[in-house]
Scaffold this motif. Structure first.
Motif: not given
Lengths: 387, 342, 328
Positions: A229-237, A252-255, A322-330
């Motif tokens: 969820p945190l990654w999602m929040g940051l990546a969405a930004a 990469t920086i977020i990860l 992989t997870s982030l990109s899969f969700l469309g946020l990466g």
């Protein structure tokens, strides 16, 4: 002493008593790295993992040459074309002989769903060649060429060894290109985490006291938050209008922003335990300067552990991307990673139509397994004096 | 007068089967332990003394196991009319996980260990661990077992045992923990107490107290003690009989006086020479040490185990023949070709 | 014990504050504020923008004022009125949206945790006691596999298999007839009938790593001298195993909740999206895609708090199990 020596020997040199004396002397002069290599070599799965990892990185290096096509080539008339099996031998009148080919496609119309589907047509034959001319590209941005390892001999007829996606793009080529992105993001992310981890972990372990306490609390805090969820929040930004390369670095920086905590813990723990080790103390008593003590005695003894921990954190990075990109946020096209490819398989309808879209998952699986085995072996080998 | 034998070990061999090869930790050991007496087993680390002790209880760690030999236990049983009879059990033949050996462990033969820190479970109370053997081997009720345990704790010199009963081992000092271990071992009145280097991990004052306590308890409870140590001072103080071991074999055995005053085996001789003596010589002398090192267990010498380090080495004989037991008197034996009768 | 509890509760306060700050930062991250976005979208749809309502919203959130004031206003609303702000994507108060979904997330995570424990514990013990046996190798193999498969992929594969070979849909947590129904025992039973699929998927990775941890811990404990002591007392092997080494190895096992729980909550989020479960996951991603930031941040904050409370409970459990920690 003698017992531990015998245990760290490579197996083939242990039993014969005649070579014992010779072996013993070679063990006592063997360097730390040599001992580690012997120990690592005994670990079969780790060896296999290491070889597979090297192979995968080699693929990542020669992406353009290895892929039959490129992931950017859209062929709308080949939507969801199924995988074509590569036949090496061709049946002729004189028997079977070496002449690779695949069968072509024919279009069938599903009367119920009124859908066009491609099926393999046994009648048609598409010749396959090695080192064929195809899509032009620039190797490593230097040489202009159009040489591909494998492909259709006729540039006009595409081949889909692993099938095509919704836009008629070749899945195999996309996967090969994805190797570069997925594997490099793991590596880059780990190096960024490593930098943060070494820095903060080192500070924490070196100064101790309040600084240490504070950094430890921060680490505990970050670790207690559910990462996705945190990654999602940051990546969405990340702004959507950023160019692909900047998004790549942003992700990469977020990860690594969250990934550094594990490494920092390892570094700090090592640092603290080493400070009290006898050999560090004796180096000090021998009059070695602080810098020499750290550089000559402490760093070599925890460097191996760091390499092992680094290897073990790459899979986490790959899985996270992989997870982030899969969700469309990466990452997004035109950049392709395995996660971006899996995004195509997000809903059950496309998976049901084109199950081959799940194949990039296999690549993730193989890469993560190989790195895990490799890291496990490295960790065991990092302590050559321990059993 | 020689008291009857409690344990007779005959040609005991305990080997460890590792990937790297077989370690012959105990390789043909003979000796006996007599009722109410103290037997000390001495030797350098790795000579197989602990493994011998553990073989008696069949608690040798994996991948070790007894491959040959007998451990005859003459179990004293008090019959109804008060007369003492014995039944003889070969402990080496029992199944290490079986019911028979379990009934002997902790009841007839009990054991205390080197590390009082780690030999007690960190998360169970002292009381819980002491009463365990009592509840297992007797039909005492909980209250009785508790009372008995507190009595034992008091007997081994633990102050305020009622309070200590409910504390955890990490709240006690090393010496206190070893006392708890002793109380635990004595809880069922064993015929034999095996003490595996009980004083190695405690400081010198505590060491003396613990040894003294063991002697007192032996007078009171009448058990035999098998004391494993590498400290010859402890041997001189405690032992009735002594077994000197080297690389899994007995070098020499006999009563304590003959071992100290008339050592026969070159190894025993050098061991005795290597202890510092107070006031024996005025002028400073270097301590004798035994030259060389204990050989690699995977690569044992041929012939006499001590051969390569022996000052009386006889080429052609000592490296060819593993010396058999040569009797020198009642209960006295040496394994050395120097004493072979032509 | 009471003191221990009190100290732990006090420790939690800075963590909670830090979580709220992180959540607030996430609200602030996207360029512009949500009102601008809202006004823009309303204008795009040709709706009239009510200037007084706009001003009221501005006052409520402290927009235009310094960032720390905005933060304090947001926190004030949450603490005093349970008001997390509004979701403009749904045109509802966030608090109306989150609780039911959070409750289901809670049930799902807890069920996964129980699953992970119940499966990993015996297998870990078996693997350690029968080290290098066939069963141990099988467990190790599946352990590595479980760690390597991303759980969303597992969800996809399972969905595909169910669809292709059993012609069934495994998504959702309720049968259609219970979807909108009020809570009854029948609905609870229906929930549990559906729950096992996501629980198994979410729990795989955690189970795999916990088996490895339990195995390693127990192998360490099996070599400890107190095991020999217990054996020398004459205890039967199985009783000995469970009374001593397993019991001691249980403690670090329980303490793993601290990091297993965050991964489970993470996993639940992504698996819920794939399986479209009525938990926080799908709503969170939609909120993020629409930049519905108050909703998204509230979800992230509440999920984190949930995890922190879970960790606290595990700490207390651990203290109850281990006298060394309790008496520190």
């Amino acid at each position: 002493m003698a017992v531990t020596d015998a245990k760290t020997l490579p197996p083939e040199t242990v039993s014969p008593g005649a070579v014992q004396a010779e072996v013993e002397s070679s063990v006592s002069v063997a360097s730390q790295w040599q001992l580690m290599w012997w120990k690592f070599r005994k670990h079969r799965m780790a060896m296999a993992g290491g070889i597979v990892t090297l192979l995968i990185y080699a693929i990542a290096l020669f992406v353009e040459f290895l892929s039959p096509s490129s992931p950017g080539v859209i062929r709308a008339d080949y939507t969801w074309a199924p995988p074509q099996r590569l036949h090496f031998l061709r049946q002729t009148e004189e028997g079977r002989r070496w002449d690779p080919y695949v069968n072509g496609y024919k279009v069938e119309i599903d009367p119920e769903a009124l859908k066009r589907t491609f099926v393999i047509d046994e009648e048609q034959v598409v010749d396959i060649g090695f080192f064929v001319r195809g899509e032009p590209y620039k190797m490593w941005g230097i040489w202009e060429t159009d040489l591909h390892l494998v492909g259709s001999t006729d540039v006009e007829i595409p081949v889909y060894f692993l099938g095509a996606d919704r836009m008629g793009r070749d899945l195999l080529s996309s996967m090969i290109y994805g190797t570069r992105i997925s594997m490099s993001i793991g590596l880059l992310g780990v190096f960024l985490s490593f930098f943060l981890g070494i820095l903060l972990g080192g500070i924490s372990g070196f100064f101790g006291g309040t600084v240490d306490n504070l950094i430890q609390r921060v680490i505990e805090f970050i670790r207690s938050i559910p990462t996705i969820p945190l990654w999602m929040g940051l990546a969405a930004a990340l702004p959507t209008d950023w160019p692909p390369l900047r998004i790549y670095f942003g992700i990469t920086i977020i990860l690594s922003f969250i990934g550094w905590t594990g490494l920092a813990r390892v570094v700090r723990g090592r640092f603290l335990s080493l400070r009290t080790e006898d050999f560090v103390m004796s180096a000090r008593l021998d009059g070695a300067s602080e810098l020499t003590t750290i550089w000559r005695h402490m760093v070599p003894s925890f460097f191996s552990h760091i390499i092992a921990s680094l290897t073990l954190s790459i899979p986490g990075m790959i899985l996270a991307e992989t997870s982030l990109s899969f969700l469309g946020l990466g990452l997004r096209r035109p950049v392709v990673s395995w996660g971006v490819l899996l995004q195509e398989a997000q809903n059950i309808r496309s998976v049901a139509t084109a199950p081959w879209l799940l194949i990039p998952g296999l690549a993730v699986l193989v890469a993560v397994l190989a790195l895990n085995f490799l890291g496990d072996g490295l960790r065991d080998a990092a302590d050559p004096y321990n059993r | 007068m020689e008291s009857p034998a409690l344990i007779e070990i005959k040609n005991l061999k305990t080997h460890f089967f590792l990937d790297e090869g077989t370690v012959q930790a105990v390789n043909g050991v003979d000796f006996s332990i007599h009722q109410h007496k103290t037997l000390c087993v001495v030797g350098e680390s790795g000579c197989g003394k602990s493994v011998t002790a553990r073989s008696i209880l069949q608690i040798v760690d994996q991948p070790g196991r007894i491959v040959e030999g007998e451990i005859l236990f003459h179990r004293p049983s008090r019959s109804d009319n008060g007369s003492e009879t014995t039944e003889t059990i070969d402990l080496a033949a029992l199944n290490p996980r079986g019911r028979e050996i379990r009934a002997i462990r902790g009841q007839d033969i009990s054991m205390i260990f080197q590390e009082p820190m780690t030999s007690l479970s960190p998360i169970h109370t002292v009381g819980n661990q002491v009463t365990e053997a009592i509840k297992l081997h007797t039909d005492m009720l909980d209250d009785e077992a508790k009372e008995h345990s507190i009595e034992l704790l008091r007997r081994v010199g633990i102050p305020r045992p009622e309070e200590r009963f409910d504390t955890y081992p990490f709240e006690l000092s090393g010496g206190m923990r070893q006392r708890v271990m002793i109380a635990m071992a004595l809880s069922c009145n064993p015929a034999l107490l095996i003490a595996d280097e009980p004083t190695t991990a405690v400081d010198v004052t505590t060491q003396a107290q613990i040894l003294e306590l063991l002697e007192e308890l032996q007078d009171e409870f009448g058990m035999a003690i098998m004391l494993i140590t590498h400290d010859l001072g402890v041997v001189a103080e405690m032992a009735d009989d002594v077994v000197v071991m080297y690389l899994g074999q007995v070098a020499e055995r006999g009563d304590v006086d003959s071992i100290f005053h008339d050592p026969k085996h070159p190894y025993t001789q050098s061991l005795l020479k290597s202890i510092p003596r107070l006031g024996v010589s005025r002028n400073r002398q270097r301590l004798d040490s035994i030259r060389g090192m204990v050989p690699d267990p995977y690569n044992r010498p041929t012939g006499c185990m001590f051969g390569p380090r022996c000052d009386h080495f006889m080429p052609g004989r000592c490296d060819a023949i593993n010396p058999p037991a040569i009797p020198l008197g009642p209960g006295r034996e040496v394994h050395c070709l120097l004493y072979e009768e032509e | 014990m009471f003191q221990f509890l009190l100290r732990r509760l006090l420790y939690m306060i800075p963590t909670l504050i830090a979580i709220s700050i992180v959540a607030f930062v996430i609200i602030q991250l996207p360029p512009g504020d949500f009102l601008t976005t809202m006004v823009a979208s309303m204008a795009a749809q040709g709706e009239d923008v009510d200037q007084t309502a706009l001003q009221a919203l501005k006052d409520q959130y402290g927009l235009g004022q310094p960032v720390h004031i905005q933060y304090l206003k947001w926190m004030q609303g949450i603490i005093l009125r349970g008001d997390f702000g509004d979701s403009f994507g749904w045109n509802k108060a966030v608090s109306d949206l989150v609780w039911s979904r959070l409750a289901l997330t809670f049930v799902l995570s807890l069920a996964s945790l129980l699953f992970v424990w119940v499966v990993a514990f015996p297998i870990g013990i078996y693997s350690a006691v029968k080290q290098y046996s066939v069963g141990d190798y099988v467990a190790t193999f599946f352990g590595f596999l479980g760690l390597a498969i991303p759980n969303f992929l597992l969800a996809l594969i399972l969905m595909y298999i169910a669809f292709r070979y059993f012609n069934q849909s495994v998504g959702g947590l309720f049968s259609p007839e219970y979807q909108e129904a009020p809570w009854t025992w029948g609905k609870v039973a229906d929930l549990f009938a559906h729950l096992w699929v996501p629980v198994v998927i979410i729990g795989t990775a955690g189970t795999a790593s916990l088996i490895r941890i339990m195995r390693a811990n127990l192998l360490d404990e099996l070599r400890k001298p107190y095991v020999v002591t217990a054996r020398a007392k004459g205890l039967p092997e199985w009783r000995l195993l469970f009374k001593y080494p397993v019991r001691v190895a249980l403690n670090p096992f329980v303490s793993t909740v601290g990091w297993v729980l965050p991964t489970l909550v993470s996993g639940a989020a992504i698996v819920s999206i794939v399986l479209s479960l009525p938990t926080t996951g799908p709503l969170l991603i939609r909120a993020l895609q629409q930049q519905d930031m108050y909703l998204a941040a509230s979800f992230i904050m509440l999920l984190s708090i949930l995890t922190v409370i879970g960790t606290l409970v595990s700490d207390l459990l651990l203290a109850w199990l281990d006298p060394r920690i309790r008496m520190e």
